[in-house]
Every structure is written in structure tokens, then in C-alpha cells.
Write a protein that holds these residues in place. Structure first.
Motif, mmCIF file in Angstrom:
data_model
loop_
_atom_site.group_PDB
_atom_site.id
_atom_site.type_symbol
_atom_site.label_atom_id
_atom_site.label_comp_id
_atom_site.label_asym_id
_atom_site.label_seq_id
_atom_site.Cartn_x
_atom_site.Cartn_y
_atom_site.Cartn_z
ATOM 1 N N GLN A 42 0.859 -1.179 0.000
ATOM 2 C CA GLN A 42 0.000 0.000 0.000
ATOM 3 C C GLN A 42 0.897 1.231 0.000
ATOM 4 O O GLN A 42 2.091 1.141 0.226
ATOM 5 C CB GLN A 42 -0.899 0.001 1.228
ATOM 6 C CG GLN A 42 -1.858 -1.169 1.255
ATOM 7 C CD GLN A 42 -2.656 -1.218 2.536
ATOM 8 O OE1 GLN A 42 -2.194 -0.795 3.576
ATOM 9 N NE2 GLN A 42 -3.861 -1.741 2.451
ATOM 10 N N TYR A 72 -9.170 5.472 14.729
ATOM 11 C CA TYR A 72 -8.593 5.727 13.410
ATOM 12 C C TYR A 72 -8.834 7.186 13.082
ATOM 13 O O TYR A 72 -9.915 7.722 13.346
ATOM 14 C CB TYR A 72 -9.244 4.862 12.324
ATOM 15 C CG TYR A 72 -8.571 3.542 12.126
ATOM 16 C CD1 TYR A 72 -7.457 3.420 11.295
ATOM 17 C CD2 TYR A 72 -9.041 2.409 12.758
ATOM 18 C CE1 TYR A 72 -6.831 2.199 11.108
ATOM 19 C CE2 TYR A 72 -8.417 1.182 12.576
ATOM 20 C CZ TYR A 72 -7.317 1.089 11.746
ATOM 21 O OH TYR A 72 -6.702 -0.114 11.570
ATOM 22 N N ALA A 124 -10.602 -0.125 4.740
ATOM 23 C CA ALA A 124 -10.870 -1.316 5.548
ATOM 24 C C ALA A 124 -11.001 -2.555 4.677
ATOM 25 O O ALA A 124 -10.523 -3.636 5.027
ATOM 26 C CB ALA A 124 -12.132 -1.112 6.391
ATOM 27 N N GLU A 126 -9.467 -3.274 2.055
ATOM 28 C CA GLU A 126 -8.157 -3.704 1.558
ATOM 29 C C GLU A 126 -7.314 -4.408 2.617
ATOM 30 O O GLU A 126 -6.257 -4.943 2.301
ATOM 31 C CB GLU A 126 -7.369 -2.483 1.055
ATOM 32 C CG GLU A 126 -7.978 -1.804 -0.140
ATOM 33 C CD GLU A 126 -7.255 -0.512 -0.487
ATOM 34 O OE1 GLU A 126 -6.364 -0.077 0.278
ATOM 35 O OE2 GLU A 126 -7.586 0.058 -1.541
ATOM 36 N N GLN A 127 -7.774 -4.406 3.867
ATOM 37 C CA GLN A 127 -6.973 -4.952 4.962
ATOM 38 C C GLN A 127 -7.199 -6.448 5.139
ATOM 39 O O GLN A 127 -8.296 -6.952 4.905
ATOM 40 C CB GLN A 127 -7.308 -4.231 6.273
ATOM 41 C CG GLN A 127 -7.164 -2.728 6.204
ATOM 42 C CD GLN A 127 -5.835 -2.280 5.660
ATOM 43 O OE1 GLN A 127 -4.777 -2.653 6.160
ATOM 44 N NE2 GLN A 127 -5.870 -1.503 4.593
ATOM 45 N N ARG A 129 -7.251 -7.909 7.978
ATOM 46 C CA ARG A 129 -8.202 -7.991 9.093
ATOM 47 C C ARG A 129 -8.956 -6.657 9.143
ATOM 48 O O ARG A 129 -8.547 -5.728 9.832
ATOM 49 C CB ARG A 129 -7.466 -8.264 10.399
ATOM 50 C CG ARG A 129 -6.821 -9.624 10.417
ATOM 51 C CD ARG A 129 -6.352 -10.090 11.783
ATOM 52 N NE ARG A 129 -6.021 -9.096 12.746
ATOM 53 C CZ ARG A 129 -4.801 -8.890 13.236
ATOM 54 N NH1 ARG A 129 -3.792 -9.611 12.832
ATOM 55 N NH2 ARG A 129 -4.580 -7.970 14.152
ATOM 56 N N PRO A 130 -10.050 -6.553 8.406
ATOM 57 C CA PRO A 130 -10.767 -5.277 8.318
ATOM 58 C C PRO A 130 -11.220 -4.773 9.687
ATOM 59 O O PRO A 130 -11.804 -5.529 10.467
ATOM 60 C CB PRO A 130 -11.983 -5.605 7.446
ATOM 61 C CG PRO A 130 -11.618 -6.845 6.723
ATOM 62 C CD PRO A 130 -10.688 -7.605 7.615
#
Length: 167
Positions: A42, A72, A124, A126-127, A129-130
Motif C-alpha cells: 500500500q 482511526y 478497511a 483492503e486490509q 483484518r478489516p
């Protein structure tokens, strides 16, 4: 603030732009003219900023705080939105008139909140663990992988002890 120093101090300048730590790896790849693998990476190279070719590489940046409760921050040039881990607390700040972020104006700007939450949702998704609990108080946190016991060799244990990781 992010400080970048090149050998010999060449090219010293100040740039007011949004950056993230995830931008550092693509920047290093770019600096050494190595093709940056896009899979699992990223961030964007900051080299165009440093070279004065662009004024911005990120319209929005996201960072996490592990405070109590964790949060966040979704930050654009003009706005900051803070989402807390309980899924319900939120605050929006207009950085143009409130750079100290003392006044929560979330009720006055629902369109800005919706846009910034959409940005966070894309992040989120793309994670691995969203962090869904930051969007919905009822959301179940993404399950952590089950931990298995690991046996450390005496040498590994010695190295970890020397670094202060184990007693």
C-alpha cells in the motif's frame, strides 16, 4: 512531520503534504529505481513531492491510535474525522478554522462525514483484518488467527533476551 535526508543534504526543501508511513516503502523502491511490487504493498512514492514535481500524492491519509479506546484518524487537507473502536463515537474537525481540533462539527457536515467514512470503508476492505468495529458498534471484530505454541531454540531465546523481548 516526515523528514527525509539524502546523502550530502542535497535538495533540502519543505513540502506541506499528507504522507503516511506506508508511503515509505514505495518511495525507497522509487528512489533506487526498483519496480515496486503492487501486490500487498500500500502507499505511494513520495519522490515526486521531494523532487518538486507534484504538490500532493495523497488526498486523504489514515492512521491508527491504540489509545483507550483505540481510534482511526481519516485526514484530508481540510478535515479530520476520528472513528473510535466502540463503533459509535466520532468527531469531525474543520482544520481550516480549528487546527487544534477542539470543536466537533460532525452534526454540521454530514456530507463530509459520509465521504470520509466511505474512504475508510475502502481502506478497511483492503486490509487482511478489516477494522469493522470502527464503523459499527454491533460488528464482530475480525477473528485473530489461532496461536500455536512455538518452541524457541536456546540461541533464539538468547537473542530475544538480549533485545529485551523475553525474560
Amino acid at each position: 512531520p516526515l523528514l527525509v535526508r539524502f546523502p550530502g543534504g542535497a535538495g533540502a526543501s519543505e513540502v506541506a503534504a499528507l504522507t503516511q508511513t506506508i508511503d515509505l516503502l514505495p518511495t525507497v523502491f522509487d528512489l533506487y529505481e526498483i519496480a515496486c511490487p503492487r501486490e500487498g504493498i500500500q502507499g505511494r512514492s513520495l519522490l515526486p513531492l521531494v523532487a518538486g514535481l507534484e504538490g500532493a500524492v495523497n488526498d486523504t491519509v489514515i492512521s491508527r491510535s491504540d489509545g483507550d479506546p483505540p481510534s482511526y484518524l481519516i485526514r484530508s487537507r481540510d478535515w479530520s474525522l476520528i472513528l473510535y473502536g466502540n463503533g459509535t463515537w466520532r468527531s469531525l474537525h474543520d482544520l481550516r478554522v480549528d487546527p487544534g481540533q477542539r470543536r466537533n462539527v460532525i452534526a454540521d457536515h454530514p456530507e463530509v462525514v459520509a465521504e470520509m467514512v466511505a474512504t475508510f470503508r475502502r481502506f478497511a476492505a483492503e486490509q487482511a483484518r478489516p477494522p469493522v468495529e470502527f464503523l459499527d458498534a454491533e460488528a464482530e471484530p475480525f477473528p485473530l488467527p489461532s496461536g500455536e505454541e512455538t518452541t524457541l531454540s536456546p540461541e533464539t531465546r538468547r537473542q530475544l533476551r538480549a533485545l529485551g523481548y523475553v525474560e
